[in-house]
Write an enzyme that holds these catalytic residues in place. Structure first.
Site, PDB file in Angstrom:
ATOM      1  N   SER A  67     -11.197  -0.467  -1.430  1.00  0.00           N
ATOM      2  CA  SER A  67      -9.946  -0.439  -0.786  1.00  0.00           C
ATOM      3  C   SER A  67     -10.258  -0.759   0.926  1.00  0.00           C
ATOM      4  O   SER A  67      -9.508  -1.199   1.278  1.00  0.00           O
ATOM      5  CB  SER A  67      -9.280   0.867  -1.012  1.00  0.00           C
ATOM      6  OG  SER A  67      -8.718   0.915  -2.111  1.00  0.00           O
ATOM      7  N   ASP A  97       0.799  -0.970   0.135  1.00  0.00           N
ATOM      8  CA  ASP A  97      -0.231  -0.090  -0.039  1.00  0.00           C
ATOM      9  C   ASP A  97       0.884   1.429   0.057  1.00  0.00           C
ATOM     10  O   ASP A  97       1.989   1.172  -0.432  1.00  0.00           O
ATOM     11  CB  ASP A  97      -0.933   0.042   1.290  1.00  0.00           C
ATOM     12  CG  ASP A  97      -2.379   0.593   0.898  1.00  0.00           C
ATOM     13  OD1 ASP A  97      -2.443   1.756   0.442  1.00  0.00           O
ATOM     14  OD2 ASP A  97      -3.496  -0.137   1.090  1.00  0.00           O
ATOM     15  N   HIS A 151      -3.989   6.328   2.734  1.00  0.00           N
ATOM     16  CA  HIS A 151      -4.625   5.132   2.306  1.00  0.00           C
ATOM     17  C   HIS A 151      -4.183   3.622   2.785  1.00  0.00           C
ATOM     18  O   HIS A 151      -4.834   2.992   3.594  1.00  0.00           O
ATOM     19  CB  HIS A 151      -4.328   4.803   0.652  1.00  0.00           C
ATOM     20  CG  HIS A 151      -5.245   3.749   0.004  1.00  0.00           C
ATOM     21  ND1 HIS A 151      -4.541   2.440  -0.084  1.00  0.00           N
ATOM     22  CD2 HIS A 151      -6.315   3.746  -0.485  1.00  0.00           C
ATOM     23  CE1 HIS A 151      -5.836   1.640  -0.831  1.00  0.00           C
ATOM     24  NE2 HIS A 151      -6.761   2.541  -1.126  1.00  0.00           N
TER      25      HIS A 151
END
Ligand SMILES: *[C@@H]1O[C@H](CO)[C@@H](O)[C@H](O)[C@H]1NC(C)=O
Ligand SMILES: *[C@@H]1O[C@H](CO)[C@@H](O)[C@H](O)[C@H]1NC(C)=O
Ligand SMILES: *[C@@H]1O[C@H](CO)[C@@H](O)[C@H](O)[C@H]1NC(C)=O
Ligand SMILES: *[C@@H]1O[C@H](CO)[C@@H](O)[C@H](O)[C@H]1NC(C)=O
Ligand SMILES: *[C@@H]1O[C@H](CO)[C@@H](O)[C@H](O)[C@H]1NC(C)=O
Ligand SMILES: *[C@@H]1O[C@H](CO)[C@@H](O)[C@H](O)[C@H]1NC(C)=O
Ligand SMILES: *[C@@H]1O[C@H](CO)[C@@H](O)[C@H](O)[C@H]1NC(C)=O
Ligand SMILES: *[C@@H]1O[C@H](CO)[C@@H](O)[C@H](O)[C@H]1NC(C)=O
Ligand SMILES: *[C@@H]1O[C@H](CO)[C@@H](O)[C@H](O)[C@H]1NC(C)=O
Ligand SMILES: *[C@@H]1O[C@H](CO)[C@@H](O)[C@H](O)[C@H]1NC(C)=O
Ligand SMILES: *[C@@H]1O[C@H](CO)[C@@H](O)[C@H](O)[C@H]1NC(C)=O
Ligand SMILES: *[C@@H]1O[C@H](CO)[C@@H](O)[C@H](O)[C@H]1NC(C)=O
Length: 768
Positions: free
Chosen positions: A540, A151, A222
């Site tokens: 996600s 990620d 994220h």
């Protein structure tokens, strides 16, 4: 070694002289698959062979080539040499170098490196996780299970990475805490055990790039969000500006986190992602969570599919996101048979506020306004569709403006009211797909048409209408829930139509999880707002929920294969919502969601602990599938990495806990009967008898033989045949139902979705 080099150079020399070499060839990054059985004995290991191979390409006597090679040190052409994910390496090569390499002994195939797409706490309660029974206590909360994520990195200071209550780092761990910009080894602990970064392919592609953060530190957010969703520790008093208050926790609060940063603010490339997965396999992670994917590539050219095959072979469970390209059919990525593909749902939670009119009437609405908790008494005016900006600009800044939406899209109205710089906005809309409109930089609240009529009547009837708004309300128990979001990508899988995808639904909308402290989460009155937690939506966000559940199941059943864990999750998932009606599809006018949107159904971690039966699959089963997809020998070896494989049991009918049958009306002689042979393993205790039950599917005859399975002992395997007999279907037909095996004690219900569709599997496959 010297002799060998000589022969290589001679060989390449011949080749290069035969091809025309343009003066200024553009180099690009390639992922090269090699057959290790061709490695000359002189090399001590695969790394040195790959390095010699790439160096020899650059040592050509062609002046134009060597001049360019001189400018770049030869070894820098090699980006990574891989160990597990593929037999091969990535390198920056000119077209002629690539051509030369193709004639090199041991060369199998190559693919151009691809840019990768990133798919953007109440959820543990919504999943039914609790300290008293089920998956949390049974798995010891995921203790000693390592969850790896590829990620954007981590913000190590996030309170969710505190290691209170964590036990010692498992001895199998081989990874590290890599030093880099604003990141040192003491930032890892017993929760965040690994932090490594991969950017060589990105830099090879953009040599002059300055990285904003050359370390595992997350500047985007994220990765901090996904990793703390999967396995963040408990944080008391968490919230997003008063919304979603409570104790934040990941799904597997005692599992360890290992972050592999390969997604950069400056770009993301598959060669870096493959290196990250390679390292995760070497390091000993148990579960991998990949909230990213590549669209429109066949399995043998999808670096994520190729790398995760190696992970699966090593017993690593891989969770992937379906993508955010819904609600259109055939829009998903990661439709790979050896991973789980996760769709995104909404929970029973809503965020809102109350508007109280001068008359004393209070109305509840939706909002995530992060600024002041209340807006004091203000005059309120009605401005119709709020589409006349010159009219809006004449309204006093002290006013609350009410807008009525007739087009089911309040995006422009919100922008117009924001531009008018008034005190607040009220947006009346019949649209309920609002997650991306709730958080605004000015006080705003969204009402449904019924409540909108109340407010309009009040304004009309009153000489000096006023209102106050209170924000920061969190509503739990909204019905119906769950439902599948509009943005969640849909099946069938273009890269493998024979396997029904996605597999499962998990919470994905407005998920509260960790966030980098210095990355603003909003702007109010031109002031940036900061928070340790953020609410995000996307597949996600649903993918790490499933990774967390996999960590719990791995903790409870260390002997289960990745396919067994996936089967347990799928066959115990539910497809009815809180109103006992089928889960609805927000992207399809709230019609019952098809398995092409939600797979088997919504995850139920406690039930998944004890599925009764599982549909297992081995690497050979996936090979049999690729054989039947008519992959060439090179293509299969690209995925499997082994020089030999066995296609004698070629079959599209993978032993999978779901069924998809194509009845294509346009292809001549298309079958009207389709058969599926499946083998189930008894993982319940002792003997039991299961009886089959199918839901009717209009126009189809479904048959199960035998319709009764009697197991004498644990781990016994029994086989049955499902036959779907159907007419030639009309265009755009999608019919779905399910097959359930129920045991005699009524303790286990092993349910599989069935889809029959007129979509063409050939047309689908041709899109990759
Ligand atoms: C090298 O580049 C020069 C100048 O562009 C060109 O004339 C020549 O043909 C090239 N040589 C080869 C072997 O490609
Ligand atoms: C990033 O850091 C690594 C090691 O910490 C270093 O080798 C590399 O040169 C750095 N790259 C850039 C672009 O700063
Ligand atoms: C790591 O960085 C932190 C924060 O900058 C600092 O307090 C600590 O001393 C550093 N540790 C080491 C081993 O350099
Ligand atoms: C990189 O920078 C060098 C030196 O500033 C320059 O000559 C070169 O053209 C740049 N390359 C690219 C790809 O921008
Ligand atoms: C504003 O919206 C109304 C109702 O939808 C429409 O009739 C009108 O033409 C629109 N005006 C402008 C300026 O777009
Ligand atoms: C917009 O409002 C102004 C008054 O502020 C009016 O003069 C104009 O005609 C309106 N435009 C439209 C397209 O309705
Ligand atoms: C709503 O309108 C905005 C701006 O006109 C547009 O970008 C967006 O795609 C629309 N959304 C939907 C769901 O149609
Ligand atoms: C809102 O949507 C519902 C269901 O789709 C429909 O029955 C109703 O007429 C709509 N109301 C308005 C004001 O558009
Ligand atoms: C309109 O105002 C009158 C007098 O203030 C009040 O009695 C009546 O209930 C109001 N009607 C509505 C629809 O608010
Ligand atoms: C593979 O090839 C066979 C023989 O040509 C054909 O019947 C079959 O439909 C092909 N399968 C796929 C999945 O394309
Ligand atoms: C291939 O598999 C079949 C069935 O599993 C087996 O009978 C056969 O011996 C295998 N062939 C080779 C070359 O391993
Ligand atoms: C099915 O739909 C496609 C495209 O929508 C069309 O070209 C084709 O003629 C249709 N076939 C039948 C049998 O209706």
């Amino acid at each position: 070694m010297a002799v060998l080099f000589q022969s290589l150079v001679t060989r390449l020399l011949t080749l290069i002289i035969f091809c025309f070499v343009p003066t200024l060839e553009q180099s690009d990054n390639y992922i090269i698959h090699m057959d290790l059985s061709f490695m000359p004995k002189a090399f001590s290991d695969h790394h040195s062979w790959y390095l010699a191979t790439v160096s020899s390409l650059a040592q050509s006597p062609n002046p134009n080539v060597s001049a360019r090679a001189d400018a770049t040190p030869t070894s820098s052409k090699l980006i990574y040499s891989y160990t597990h994910v593929i037999q091969g390496f990535s390198a920056s090569l000119s077209p002629s170098e690539l051509e030369a390499l193709k004639n090199y002994p041991g060369y199998i195939s190559s693919i151009k490196d691809l840019p990768v797409k990133v798919d953007t706490t109440h959820s543990t309660q919504f999943l039914g996780l609790n300290p008293n029974f089920g998956a949390w206590p049974t798995s010891d909360y995921g203790k000693d299970v390592i969850v790896g994520l590829v990620d954007t990195g981590v913000w190590p200071e996030s309170p969710s990475f505190n290691d209170d209550g964590m036990t010692a780092i498992p001895s199998k761990w081989r990874g590290e805490c890599e030093v880099g910009t604003q990141f040192n080894a003491s930032m890892c602990n017993k929760k965040l055990i690994g932090a490594q970064f991969f950017n060589k392919a990105l830099l090879a592609k953009n040599p002059n790039l300055t990285l904003s953060m050359n370390s595992t530190r997350d500047t985007e957010g994220h990765g901090t969000h996904t990793s703390t969703t999967a396995a963040g520790n408990y944080v008391k008093g968490a919230s997003f500006f008063g919304y979603a208050p409570g104790t934040a926790t990941g799904v597997a609060p005692r599992s360890q986190v290992a972050m592999y940063k390969a997604l950069w603010d400056e770009g993301a490339y598959s060669a870096d992602i493959m290196a990250a997965i390679d390292k995760a396999i070497i390091d000993g992670v148990d579960v991998l969570s990949l909230s990213l994917g590549i669209d429109g590539v066949p399995l043998y050219a999808d670096p994520i599919a190729i790398a995760t095959y190696a992970a699966m072979e090593k017993g690593i469970f891989v969770s992937t996101s379906a993508g955010n390209e819904g609600p259109f059919l055939e829009s998903l990525h990661n439709g790979t048979p050896w991973v789980i593909t996760v769709a995104a749902g909404e929970m029973d939670r809503a965020f809102g506020g109350t508007i109280t009119l001068g008359s004393g009437v209070s109305i509840a609405g939706l909002t995530l306004f992060p600024g002041d908790p209340s807006l004091g008494e203000s005059p309120i005016v009605f401005a119709d569709a709020c589409n006349n900006t010159s009219k809006l600009s004449k309204i006093s800044h002290k006013n609350i403006v009410v807008c009525e939406d007739k087009s089911d899209n309040i995006s422009d109205q919100i922008n117009n009211v924001q531009g008018a710089k008034v005190a607040g906005g009220v947006f009346i809309t019949n649209n309920s797909d609002l997650e991306f409109y709730l958080q605004n930089s000015f006080p705003a609240i969204i009402l449904n048409p019924t409540d909108g009529e109340t407010i309009k009547a009040y304004i009309k009837n009153s000489s000096e209408p006023t209102a106050t708004i209170l924000f920061r309300k969190t509503l739990i128990g909204r019905k119906p829930a769950p439902s599948v979001t509009s943005y969640s990508s849909r099946g069938p899988s273009p890269s493998c139509p024979a396997v029904l995808k996605p597999d499962i639904l998990a919470p994905g909308s407005l998920i509260l999880a960790g966030w980098p402290q210095n990355n603003p989460v909003g702007v109010v009155n031109s002031l940036k707002l900061f928070s340790n937690f953020n609410l995000l939506s996307g597949t996600s966000m649903s993918c790490p929920h499933i990774a967390g559940v996999a960590a719990l199941l791995r903790g409870a059943h260390p002997e289960w294969s990745p396919a067994a864990i996936r089967s347990a999750m799928m066959t115990t998932s539910y497809s009815m919502d809180s109103t006992h009606a089928p889960i609805k599809d927000i992207g399809n006018d709230y019609e019952p969601a098809s398995p092409l949107a939600i797979g088997a159904g919504h995850i139920d971690p406690n039930k998944a602990l004890d599925p009764g039966l599982i549909y297992d699959a081995t690497p050979q089963d996936y090979i049999n599938l690729m054989c039947a997809m008519n992959y060439t020998s090179k293509q299969i070896r690209t995925v499997t990495k082994s020089s030999s494989y066995n296609c004698s049991d070629s079959s599209l009918d993978l032993n999978y806990p779901s069924f998809i049958a194509f009845f294509n009306p346009n292809s001549s002689g298309s079958p009207t009967v389709q058969e599926f042979l499946r083998t189930v393993t008894n993982v319940g205790d002792g003997s039991s008898t299961y009886v089959a039950k199918v839901t009717p599917m209009e126009g189809f005859k479904i048959d199960v033989v035998p319709d009764k399975l009697t197991f004498k002992e644990k781990y016994e395997k029994l086989t049955y045949k499902l036959t779907i007999e159907g007419p030639k279907q009309k265009n755009e037909t999608l019919v779905f139902g399910s097959l359930s095996w129920m045991d005699d004690g009524g303790k286990h219900l092993v349910k599989s979705p069935i889809v029959a569709t007129s979509l063409s599997s050939e047309a689908l496959a041709s899109r990759t």
